[in-house]
Design an enzyme around this catalytic site. Structure first.
Site, short mmCIF file in Angstrom:
data_model
loop_
_atom_site.label_atom_id
_atom_site.label_comp_id
_atom_site.label_asym_id
_atom_site.label_seq_id
_atom_site.Cartn_x
_atom_site.Cartn_y
_atom_site.Cartn_z
N LYS A 62 -61.47 -8.67 -17.23
CA LYS A 62 -61.15 -7.25 -17.37
C LYS A 62 -61.14 -6.81 -18.85
CE LYS A 62 -58.96 -6.88 -12.91
NZ LYS A 62 -57.76 -6.71 -12.10
N HIS A 64 -49.78 -5.33 -7.46
CA HIS A 64 -51.02 -5.85 -6.90
C HIS A 64 -50.64 -7.01 -5.96
CE1 HIS A 64 -54.90 -8.04 -7.04
NE2 HIS A 64 -55.45 -6.97 -7.57
N CYS A 113 -56.00 -3.56 -3.44
CA CYS A 113 -55.08 -4.71 -3.39
C CYS A 113 -53.63 -4.27 -3.60
CB CYS A 113 -55.44 -5.79 -4.40
SG CYS A 113 -57.03 -6.54 -4.11
N ASP A 169 -47.37 -8.69 -15.46
CA ASP A 169 -48.78 -8.70 -15.04
C ASP A 169 -49.53 -7.73 -15.95
OD1 ASP A 169 -51.22 -8.03 -13.93
OD2 ASP A 169 -50.45 -7.74 -11.90
N GLN A 225 -54.27 -4.99 -16.33
CA GLN A 225 -54.83 -3.71 -16.79
C GLN A 225 -54.41 -3.39 -18.22
OE1 GLN A 225 -57.12 -2.08 -15.11
NE2 GLN A 225 -56.91 -3.42 -13.35
C1 LIG Z 1 -57.09 -7.40 -11.30
C2 LIG Z 1 -55.62 -7.40 -11.18
C3 LIG Z 1 -54.92 -8.56 -10.78
C4 LIG Z 1 -55.62 -9.81 -10.36
O1 LIG Z 1 -56.38 -10.35 -11.40
P1 LIG Z 1 -57.44 -11.48 -11.11
O2 LIG Z 1 -58.30 -11.46 -12.31
O3 LIG Z 1 -58.19 -11.07 -9.87
O4 LIG Z 1 -56.71 -12.75 -10.91
C5 LIG Z 1 -53.54 -8.51 -10.75
N1 LIG Z 1 -52.89 -7.40 -11.10
C6 LIG Z 1 -53.51 -6.28 -11.49
C7 LIG Z 1 -52.72 -5.10 -11.90
C8 LIG Z 1 -54.90 -6.24 -11.53
O5 LIG Z 1 -55.52 -5.13 -11.92
#
Ligand SMILES: *Cc1c(COP(=O)(O)O)cnc(C)c1O
Length: 416
Positions: free
Chosen positions: A236, A132, A374, A210, A213
């Site tokens: 999320k 992302h 993104c 990260d 998800q």
């Molecule tokens: C949504 C997302 C982000 C960014 O998260 P934020 O809540 O917008 O800071 C980063 N990486 C992944 C894989 C995402 O799905």
């Protein structure tokens, strides 16, 4: 000849779950809302709405310093939320949990607070082709500043990391590996444990995961994974926007400089020298997002009460069911066919622009996401401009999948 397994789990009552989410009864363009944009943000159950409302109604106060009842109660609730996140991630210590605004801020925190001190010219940062933008741009900024280089793990056409290539990238120059646990654009679940194991074997590099998800779909155990950092966003995981968490190993966080300066993150301030507060406060300058932090716990409790495995089972059923149904549509190609996957389906239809599909589905009350998600480098790698993405949460149903597939067929008739 149905390749889709029946729902075996009788404990899970999706109709009952839906009643917990007030927004799901909304009417959009005169149609009942079908919300399939959960990878962008999830809807909020009543317990989260109540937690927010009752915080402001009954106990609003600044935390960690007040001498009065409501300040003490808010502090306790906020710290209980930190403890709930510790349990959610199976971290060892609550002080290893830093409240942030979400994954984006967590990456920026690590890239700046760790990277500014520890990166030097010639050092290497390893990312993957499916990151992302949040897990690319902060590293680019710090790499540029320090003269470090970014290396990228390539992927296959089906959207899986090429592990042999990853191994080749590992060297004594590698200082940090920042990698997505589950891709928001493809659904791919990456072999994080193996990635970390190889990193430990071949390098002294840190590993940042990260979990934006993965946090909502998978059981996360940061101690078993042995990662140095793990980030996820509240919004999320059915919690409010503007709140998230960064896990960091205590010995790593202890050695890091603060990110933001200000109140709460200090022990003692003079114009000659300031000493910093202990963990986690060292990284939490200023008045935090107290209400959303407290409501974060309500969301995690709600998820835990239903059970992550039960939810994952339901979502996996929807993933299989929808994949099967979508593939019956002529000219439709699913982008991201790795195993295993979280409940995200990206697709393209030959001769049709993704944004036209999104617009037509919207007129039928169906919320999906279209575009590059993104992940522009990923789209470029796959040779596409973007996709239409359906992503499921615990409250979605097979009936919604049926309606969506019908609406999609209707839309394609108009577009083709
Ligand atoms: C949504 C997302 C982000 C960014 O998260 P934020 O809540 O917008 O800071 C980063 N990486 C992944 C894989 C995402 O799905």
């Amino acid at each position: 000849m149905n390749t889709v397994s029946p729902i075996l789990d009788t404990k899970f009552d999706v109709d009952k779950i839906r009643q917990d989410f007030p927004i799901l009864t909304e009417i959009v363009h005169n149609k009942p809302l079908i919300y399939l944009d959960n990878a962008a943000t999830s809807q909020k159950p009543q317990v989260v709405l109540t937690a927010l409302d009752s915080y402001y109604r009954h106990q609003n106060a600044n935390i960690h310093r007040g001498a009065h009842y409501m300040a003490a109660k808010s502090t306790t609730d906020y710290e209980n939320s930190r403890e709930a996140i510790r349990q959610f991630l199976h971290a060892r210590f609550a002080e290893e949990i830093i409240f942030t605004r979400g994954v984006t801020e967590s990456v920026n925190l690590v890239a700046n607070a760790w990277g500014r001190v520890n990166l030097q010219s010639g050092d290497e940062i390893i990312l993957s082709a499916m990151e992302h933008h949040s897990n690319i741009v902060p590293w680019q900024l710090i790499a540029e500043e320090k003269g470090a280089t970014i290396k990228v793990i390539p992927i296959t056409d089906s959207g899986e990391l090429i592990m042999e290539e990853y191994e080749k990238l590992l060297s004594e120059k590698t200082k940090i590996i920042a990698i997505v646990h589950a891709s928001n654009a493809l659904g791919t679940i990456n072999p994080i444990a193996e990635i970390i194991r190889l990193a430990r074997q071949r390098t002294n590099a840190l590993v940042f995961v990260d979990g934006a998800q993965a946090g909502v779909h998978l059981e996360i155990d940061v101690q078993a994974l042995d990662c140095d950092f793990y980030a996820f966003s509240g919004h999320k995981v059915y919690a409010p926007t503007g709140i998230g968490a960064l896990y960091g190993k205590r010995e790593v966080l202890d050695k890091m400089r603060p990110y933001h300066g200000g109140g709460e993150m200090i022990k003692e301030v003079s114009f000659e020298k300031t000493t910093y507060n202990t963990l986690p406060h060292k990284f939490e300058a200023g008045t935090p997002n107290i209400a959303d932090g407290i409501a974060f716990k309500a969301a995690l409790d709600y998820v835990q009460q239903i059970g992550k495995a039960t939810i994952a089972h339901h979502e996996h059923d929807l993933l299989e069911y929808a994949t099967h149904k979508l593939l019956e549509i002529k000219g439709l190609r699913i982008i991201g066919t790795a195993t295993p996957k979280v409940s995200v389906i990206s697709f393209v239809v030959e001769g049709v622009h993704h944004s036209d599909i999104g617009t037509l589905l919207d007129t039928q009350g169906i919320a999906v996401r279209t575009g590059h998600h993104c992940t522009q480098p990923l789209m470029r790698r796959l040779g596409i401009a973007g996709t239409t993405r359906i992503s499921f949460a615990m409250y979605n149903t097979r009936a919604e999948v049926d309606s969506t597939v019908q609406a999609l067929q209707k839309s394609l008739k108009m577009l083709l």
